[in-house]
Enzyme design. Structure first.
Site, PDB file in Angstrom:
ATOM      1  N   TRP A   1       5.827  21.286 -19.658  1.00  0.00           N
ATOM      2  CA  TRP A   1       6.930  22.543 -20.892  1.00  0.00           C
ATOM      3  C   TRP A   1       8.155  22.397 -20.432  1.00  0.00           C
ATOM      4  CZ3 TRP A   1       4.708  27.096 -22.702  1.00  0.00           C
ATOM      5  CH2 TRP A   1       5.673  28.191 -23.493  1.00  0.00           C
TER       6      TRP A   1
ATOM      7  N   TYR B   1       7.521  20.029 -26.862  1.00  0.00           N
ATOM      8  CA  TYR B   1       8.417  19.944 -26.142  1.00  0.00           C
ATOM      9  C   TYR B   1      10.160  19.313 -26.315  1.00  0.00           C
ATOM     10  CZ  TYR B   1       3.607  21.207 -23.726  1.00  0.00           C
ATOM     11  OH  TYR B   1       2.265  21.461 -23.358  1.00  0.00           O
TER      12      TYR B   1
ATOM     13  N   GLN C   1      -7.393  21.819 -23.282  1.00  0.00           N
ATOM     14  CA  GLN C   1      -6.713  22.003 -22.787  1.00  0.00           C
ATOM     15  C   GLN C   1      -6.316  23.390 -23.490  1.00  0.00           C
ATOM     16  OE1 GLN C   1      -1.582  20.995 -22.369  1.00  0.00           O
ATOM     17  NE2 GLN C   1      -3.432  19.329 -21.704  1.00  0.00           N
TER      18      GLN C   1
ATOM     19  N   GLY D   1       3.782  32.776 -11.258  1.00  0.00           N
ATOM     20  CA  GLY D   1       3.234  33.988 -11.599  1.00  0.00           C
ATOM     21  C   GLY D   1       3.618  35.270 -12.069  1.00  0.00           C
TER      22      GLY D   1
ATOM     23  N   LEU E   1       3.632  35.529 -15.413  1.00  0.00           N
ATOM     24  CA  LEU E   1       2.646  35.560 -16.644  1.00  0.00           C
ATOM     25  C   LEU E   1       1.231  37.464 -16.557  1.00  0.00           C
ATOM     26  CD1 LEU E   1       1.351  32.434 -18.040  1.00  0.00           C
ATOM     27  CD2 LEU E   1       2.960  34.045 -19.240  1.00  0.00           C
TER      28      LEU E   1
END
Length: 285
Positions: free
Chosen positions: A23, A56, A166, A201, A203
């Protein structure tokens, strides 16, 4: 490098438990050489699963991945994802062909429905099966589907051919452990975890800075992010897909595939970041 942790798909295919997410890869032309080098190094270090999507960068990520796998395509397990609005019987084949062209390959190892949209799942399954028959994809799966969606899917004709789902999963987001992950284990369908590092980190506030995470990482002489990856794959049926744009991070991610956490490590991490006690909405970004 031979990674210790592997996951077996329903057809018997073994894939490393840590792959490479993409992404935002391809978004910046100035990052081209660095991103290609990082992806190629990842494959060299055993992370041969590369995950991308037509969404993407509206194809830019697929193009960058296509450049990266030139000459090593047969060493990679290549995944892409189709937009929900392109997942109907009249459009999915065209979307797949465009992805194949951008990726400079004649087939995908795995093709996923990116998330559920307005097109009936039965129609998407039919389209996926036709792509398998045509040799354009070797297998198919889904992304961002919750338990009720998965139950509906496998009741469909050929719906049980789905090989993965996923979803977002990391130490700070454990909602799938309430019912989705147990459902997958019951049906023998592995989970692929996107954002297993919680987007560095961001999120989950305090995730990487948590004293327990810091202490366990120090005890193992690893980085906190490596601990997060090791935790994510420790069950043996989850494939983590972290993104890394630098060679240093690629090496750290690959090394995490050989980390063995103790039962005490797991117990302490469970206590610091417990799973929910009841069903919560599927976490999606």
């Amino acid at each position: 490098m031979l990674m210790k942790h592997w996951v077996i798909l329903a057809d018997g295919t073994a894939v490393p438990a840590i792959g490479q997410g993409t992404w935002h890869v391809g978004d910046k032309r100035s990052m081209r050489k660095q991103e290609i080098a990082a992806l190629r190094l990842g494959v060299e270090l055993g992370m041969n699963v590369i995950d991308t999507a037509e969404m993407y960068g509206e194809g830019l990520s697929e193009e960058r991945v296509g450049e990266a796998v030139v000459g090593i395509r047969d060493q990679t397990f290549l995944i892409s994802k189709v937009y929900p609005h392109n997942a109907g019987r009249d459009r999915i084949a065209r979307s797949c062909e465009r992805s194949l062209k951008r990726l400079k390959t004649d087939r995908l190892d795995l093709y996923l429905l990116h998330w559920r949209g307005g097109i009936p799942l039965s129609e998407t399954v039919e389209g996926m099966e036709r792509l398998v028959e045509a040799g354009k994809i070797l297998r198919w799966g889904v992304s961002n589907l919750d338990t009720a969606d998965m139950e509906e899917l496998i009741r469909l004709t050929n719906g049980s051919h789905c090989v993965v789902n996923q979803v977002l999963y990391h130490l700070g987001s454990r909602g799938i452990e309430v019912d989705l992950l147990p459902w997958h284990r019951e049906h023998g369908i592995p989970i692929m975890a996107y954002s297993p590092l919680a987007q560095a980190g961001t999120l989950r506030k305090g995730l990487v800075q948590n004293p327990v995470v810091q202490e366990i990482a120090e005890n193992h002489r690893i980085e906190p992010f490596q601990l997060l990856l090791a935790w994510c794959i420790q069950s043996g049926d989850v494939i983590a897909l972290p993104k890394a744009s630098t060679e240093e991070h690629v090496r750290q991610n690959a090394a995490a595939g050989n980390i063995e956490l103790t039962e005490e490590d797991i117990r302490r991490l469970d206590a610091a970041f417990p799973k929910p006690t009841k069903k919560v909405p599927l976490d999606i970004i």
